[in-house]
Motif scaffolding. Sequence first.
Motif, PDB file in Angstrom:
ATOM      1  N   MET A   1       2.375  19.337 -53.901  1.00 30.73           N
ATOM      2  CA  MET A   1       3.586  18.949 -53.186  1.00 30.73           C
ATOM      3  C   MET A   1       4.807  19.574 -53.842  1.00 30.73           C
ATOM      4  SD  MET A   1       2.613  14.948 -52.607  1.00 30.73           S
ATOM      5  CE  MET A   1       1.566  14.905 -54.061  1.00 30.73           C
ATOM      6  N   THR A   2       5.798  19.892 -53.020  1.00 31.09           N
ATOM      7  CA  THR A   2       7.060  20.389 -53.553  1.00 31.09           C
ATOM      8  C   THR A   2       8.067  19.248 -53.621  1.00 31.09           C
ATOM      9  OG1 THR A   2       7.840  21.004 -51.325  1.00 31.09           O
ATOM     10  CG2 THR A   2       6.727  22.711 -52.624  1.00 31.09           C
ATOM     11  N   THR A   3       8.754  19.151 -54.750  1.00 27.89           N
ATOM     12  CA  THR A   3       9.961  18.331 -54.844  1.00 27.89           C
ATOM     13  C   THR A   3      11.126  19.305 -54.977  1.00 27.89           C
ATOM     14  OG1 THR A   3      10.045  18.168 -57.251  1.00 27.89           O
ATOM     15  CG2 THR A   3       8.601  16.622 -56.098  1.00 27.89           C
ATOM     16  N   ASP A   4      12.319  18.803 -55.139  1.00 25.40           N
ATOM     17  CA  ASP A   4      13.444  19.717 -55.316  1.00 25.40           C
ATOM     18  C   ASP A   4      13.228  20.642 -56.506  1.00 25.40           C
ATOM     19  OD1 ASP A   4      14.948  19.096 -53.142  1.00 25.40           O
ATOM     20  OD2 ASP A   4      16.299  17.728 -54.175  1.00 25.40           O
ATOM     21  N   GLN A   5      12.669  20.120 -57.587  1.00 23.95           N
ATOM     22  CA  GLN A   5      12.625  20.868 -58.841  1.00 23.95           C
ATOM     23  C   GLN A   5      11.242  21.312 -59.274  1.00 23.95           C
ATOM     24  OE1 GLN A   5      15.445  21.619 -60.587  1.00 23.95           O
ATOM     25  NE2 GLN A   5      16.743  20.546 -59.137  1.00 23.95           N
ATOM     26  N   SER A   6      10.170  20.845 -58.609  1.00 25.11           N
ATOM     27  CA  SER A   6       8.854  21.069 -59.205  1.00 25.11           C
ATOM     28  C   SER A   6       7.734  21.187 -58.171  1.00 25.11           C
ATOM     29  CB  SER A   6       8.523  19.920 -60.163  1.00 25.11           C
ATOM     30  OG  SER A   6       8.400  18.703 -59.442  1.00 25.11           O
ATOM     31  N   LEU A   7       6.603  21.680 -58.674  1.00 25.99           N
ATOM     32  CA  LEU A   7       5.328  21.635 -57.965  1.00 25.99           C
ATOM     33  C   LEU A   7       4.503  20.512 -58.575  1.00 25.99           C
ATOM     34  CD1 LEU A   7       4.555  25.462 -58.022  1.00 25.99           C
ATOM     35  CD2 LEU A   7       5.307  24.151 -56.024  1.00 25.99           C
ATOM     36  N   GLU A   8       4.069  19.565 -57.769  1.00 25.22           N
ATOM     37  CA  GLU A   8       3.317  18.413 -58.250  1.00 25.22           C
ATOM     38  C   GLU A   8       1.873  18.539 -57.767  1.00 25.22           C
ATOM     39  OE1 GLU A   8       4.652  15.935 -60.179  1.00 25.22           O
ATOM     40  OE2 GLU A   8       6.508  17.100 -60.220  1.00 25.22           O
ATOM     41  N   VAL A   9       0.954  18.507 -58.726  1.00 28.27           N
ATOM     42  CA  VAL A   9      -0.460  18.785 -58.438  1.00 28.27           C
ATOM     43  C   VAL A   9      -1.284  17.497 -58.588  1.00 28.27           C
ATOM     44  CG1 VAL A   9      -2.462  20.192 -59.042  1.00 28.27           C
ATOM     45  CG2 VAL A   9      -0.150  21.120 -59.359  1.00 28.27           C
ATOM     46  N   TYR A  10      -2.061  17.185 -57.539  1.00 25.02           N
ATOM     47  CA  TYR A  10      -2.964  16.034 -57.541  1.00 25.02           C
ATOM     48  C   TYR A  10      -4.356  16.497 -57.107  1.00 25.02           C
ATOM     49  CZ  TYR A  10       0.951  12.745 -57.967  1.00 25.02           C
ATOM     50  OH  TYR A  10       2.034  12.046 -58.413  1.00 25.02           O
ATOM     51  N   LYS A  11      -5.372  15.890 -57.679  1.00 19.62           N
ATOM     52  CA  LYS A  11      -6.747  16.219 -57.328  1.00 19.62           C
ATOM     53  C   LYS A  11      -7.356  15.087 -56.526  1.00 19.62           C
ATOM     54  CE  LYS A  11     -11.146  17.832 -59.315  1.00 19.62           C
ATOM     55  NZ  LYS A  11     -11.131  19.118 -58.580  1.00 19.62           N
ATOM     56  N   LEU A  12      -7.970  15.424 -55.400  1.00 20.98           N
ATOM     57  CA  LEU A  12      -8.631  14.405 -54.580  1.00 20.98           C
ATOM     58  C   LEU A  12      -9.853  13.868 -55.317  1.00 20.98           C
ATOM     59  CD1 LEU A  12      -8.520  15.921 -50.980  1.00 20.98           C
ATOM     60  CD2 LEU A  12      -6.772  14.618 -52.193  1.00 20.98           C
ATOM     61  N   VAL A  13     -10.049  12.582 -55.226  1.00 24.24           N
ATOM     62  CA  VAL A  13     -11.192  11.941 -55.891  1.00 24.24           C
ATOM     63  C   VAL A  13     -12.439  12.132 -55.049  1.00 24.24           C
ATOM     64  CG1 VAL A  13     -12.119   9.732 -56.668  1.00 24.24           C
ATOM     65  CG2 VAL A  13      -9.687  10.250 -56.966  1.00 24.24           C
TER      66      VAL A  13
ATOM     67  N   SER B   1       2.523  18.824 -63.480  1.00 24.86           N
ATOM     68  CA  SER B   1       3.807  19.105 -62.841  1.00 24.86           C
ATOM     69  C   SER B   1       4.343  20.418 -63.399  1.00 24.86           C
ATOM     70  CB  SER B   1       4.795  17.964 -63.125  1.00 24.86           C
ATOM     71  OG  SER B   1       6.050  18.248 -62.543  1.00 24.86           O
ATOM     72  N   HIS B   2       4.904  21.258 -62.514  1.00 27.63           N
ATOM     73  CA  HIS B   2       5.347  22.589 -62.927  1.00 27.63           C
ATOM     74  C   HIS B   2       6.792  22.799 -62.489  1.00 27.63           C
ATOM     75  CE1 HIS B   2       1.125  23.600 -63.815  1.00 27.63           C
ATOM     76  NE2 HIS B   2       0.886  22.813 -62.780  1.00 27.63           N
ATOM     77  N   ASP B   3       7.658  22.997 -63.458  1.00 26.00           N
ATOM     78  CA  ASP B   3       9.081  23.194 -63.199  1.00 26.00           C
ATOM     79  C   ASP B   3       9.280  24.486 -62.411  1.00 26.00           C
ATOM     80  OD1 ASP B   3      11.808  23.250 -63.177  1.00 26.00           O
ATOM     81  OD2 ASP B   3      12.071  23.221 -65.349  1.00 26.00           O
ATOM     82  N   ALA B   4       9.950  24.399 -61.268  1.00 31.08           N
ATOM     83  CA  ALA B   4      10.154  25.564 -60.413  1.00 31.08           C
ATOM     84  C   ALA B   4      11.489  26.252 -60.654  1.00 31.08           C
ATOM     85  CB  ALA B   4      10.049  25.152 -58.946  1.00 31.08           C
ATOM     86  N   LYS B   5      12.322  25.683 -61.496  1.00 34.77           N
ATOM     87  CA  LYS B   5      13.629  26.269 -61.778  1.00 34.77           C
ATOM     88  C   LYS B   5      13.471  27.401 -62.787  1.00 34.77           C
ATOM     89  CE  LYS B   5      16.563  23.952 -64.297  1.00 34.77           C
ATOM     90  NZ  LYS B   5      16.809  24.876 -65.423  1.00 34.77           N
ATOM     91  N   LEU B   6      13.935  28.590 -62.394  1.00 35.08           N
ATOM     92  CA  LEU B   6      13.866  29.736 -63.294  1.00 35.08           C
ATOM     93  C   LEU B   6      14.995  29.675 -64.315  1.00 35.08           C
ATOM     94  CD1 LEU B   6      13.015  32.540 -60.697  1.00 35.08           C
ATOM     95  CD2 LEU B   6      11.453  31.111 -62.043  1.00 35.08           C
ATOM     96  N   GLN B   7      14.848  30.438 -65.378  1.00 34.29           N
ATOM     97  CA  GLN B   7      15.791  30.366 -66.504  1.00 34.29           C
ATOM     98  C   GLN B   7      17.228  30.640 -66.080  1.00 34.29           C
ATOM     99  OE1 GLN B   7      14.689  32.865 -69.776  1.00 34.29           O
ATOM    100  NE2 GLN B   7      16.178  31.971 -71.182  1.00 34.29           N
ATOM    101  N   GLN B   8      17.413  31.563 -65.155  1.00 34.35           N
ATOM    102  CA  GLN B   8      18.772  31.937 -64.761  1.00 34.35           C
ATOM    103  C   GLN B   8      19.356  31.028 -63.678  1.00 34.35           C
ATOM    104  OE1 GLN B   8      16.005  33.572 -64.183  1.00 34.35           O
ATOM    105  NE2 GLN B   8      15.993  34.704 -62.254  1.00 34.35           N
ATOM    106  N   GLU B   9      18.581  30.027 -63.218  1.00 30.53           N
ATOM    107  CA  GLU B   9      19.026  29.147 -62.144  1.00 30.53           C
ATOM    108  C   GLU B   9      19.533  27.821 -62.694  1.00 30.53           C
ATOM    109  OE1 GLU B   9      15.711  30.806 -58.916  1.00 30.53           O
ATOM    110  OE2 GLU B   9      15.474  28.829 -59.870  1.00 30.53           O
ATOM    111  N   SER B  10      20.613  27.318 -62.126  1.00 31.66           N
ATOM    112  CA  SER B  10      21.140  26.022 -62.544  1.00 31.66           C
ATOM    113  C   SER B  10      20.351  24.873 -61.925  1.00 31.66           C
ATOM    114  CB  SER B  10      22.616  25.903 -62.152  1.00 31.66           C
ATOM    115  OG  SER B  10      22.777  26.032 -60.748  1.00 31.66           O
ATOM    116  N   ALA B  11      19.764  25.125 -60.757  1.00 26.23           N
ATOM    117  CA  ALA B  11      18.954  24.130 -60.055  1.00 26.23           C
ATOM    118  C   ALA B  11      18.136  24.844 -59.000  1.00 26.23           C
ATOM    119  CB  ALA B  11      19.843  23.061 -59.412  1.00 26.23           C
ATOM    120  N   CYS B  12      17.202  24.116 -58.382  1.00 29.70           N
ATOM    121  CA  CYS B  12      16.458  24.685 -57.258  1.00 29.70           C
ATOM    122  C   CYS B  12      16.130  23.562 -56.283  1.00 29.70           C
ATOM    123  CB  CYS B  12      15.199  25.404 -57.730  1.00 29.70           C
ATOM    124  SG  CYS B  12      13.938  24.350 -58.472  1.00 29.70           S
TER     125      CYS B  12
END
Length: 327
Positions: A315-327, A56-67
Motif C-alpha cells: 500500500m502507498t501512504t503519503d510517505q511510504s510503501l507499506e508491505v503486508y503478507k497474506l496469511v 515499511s519503506h520510506d519513499a522520500k528521496l534525499q533531495q525531497e522535502s516531502a512526498c
Amino acid sequence: MGCTQSKVVDATAGGQTLQAKAKQTKQTQQKNGKTTAPEITEPAKPKATYANYQSSHDAKLQQESACSLRGVTFMQNRDLVAADYKNNKLKLYSSKFEFLADIELQSAPWDVCQAADNADDILATVPYKKEVHRLTVNKVNNHIRLVPVSEFRTNGFCWGITCFDSGIAVCVKVSVSEKTWPKPPEFQVHIHEFDGTFRRAIMFDANSTPYFIEPKYLNVTYDDLFLLISDYKQNNVMCMNNEDELIFSYIGMKSPNGIAMDENKNLHIASFFGTQRVHKVGPNGKYIDGLPHDEDRPLFPHGICYRKKDRIIVMTTDQSLEVYKLV
C-alpha cells in the motif's frame, strides 16, 4: 475485461441473484434522479489477522522535502512503480523495494498500471494535463531508467487507470456544458484502445441513473473478465461486466481508494477511514475479513497492489510503501 467478447456470464455461483441484488442496491441510492452515497455499516471486528505486517519503506528521496504517493503497481518482473503526486514523479523500485530510478513529469501523476500489451511498459494518468503517459523501463549497462514512449489525451481530468486484455480503462471527469441535453454525468469511465483511441464511455445504469459520483481507482479481475471501480464519494466498489452491467456493489467501506485482486478472486480494498484500513471481499461481493487500524502504526493507504509469487500486498501512504503478507 475482454471488450471484444460477447455477453459475459458471471462466473460466481448465483450470478443472477447477485445482479438482482446489485440493481436493488443501486435503486435504493436514487434520489431526485441523482446517485447518492449509501450509508455505511462497517463490518464487525475482523475474524482473524489475514495479513501480517512485513516492512515499511520510506519513499522520500534525499533531495525531497516531502512526498505523496498515490497509485502503485507491480510489473511482471516483480519490480514496483509508484506515482508521487507531490513531486510530479514516477518512482521505480526493485522486487525488494530498493529505489532504482525515477522520472519527473510536467505535472502530478495520480495512478499507474502495468501495460497489458508490453511487459516492460507502464501507463500513468496525469490529471491536470488530461493525459495518459506510456513509459518503458530501459536498462543499459546496468543503468535503469524510466523512458517516455508515448501519450494520449483524455476527454477530461483522468484519475484511476487499469489495463485489460484488449484496452485501457480510465476514470475521467469531463466538462459538461449547461446547454447539453440530455446532460451526461461529469464522472465517467472511458475505454480506450492501446494507442489511445477512444472507444466508449460508461455512464448510466439500465435505469439511466449515473453510475458514479467520484470514481478514483480502477482494476480488473484476475481473469480479465470484469472491471472494478472504487467510487470515493459514493462509498462503493462496483464490479461490472463488459456490457456495463453491474455484477455487484460492495458498500461496506467509507471512501474506498485502491483495489487489488489475488488469484483466488478476493478483492483487497484500501481506505484511510474506519477501524479496518483494508477490507478483504470475496468474488461474490461479500465481506470476508479486514486489516485492523493499528494505533501504534497508523495506516492511511491510497493505492494497493498484489504480488502472487510471495502473496504480499503493498500500500502507498503519503510517505511510504507499506508491505503486508497474506496469511
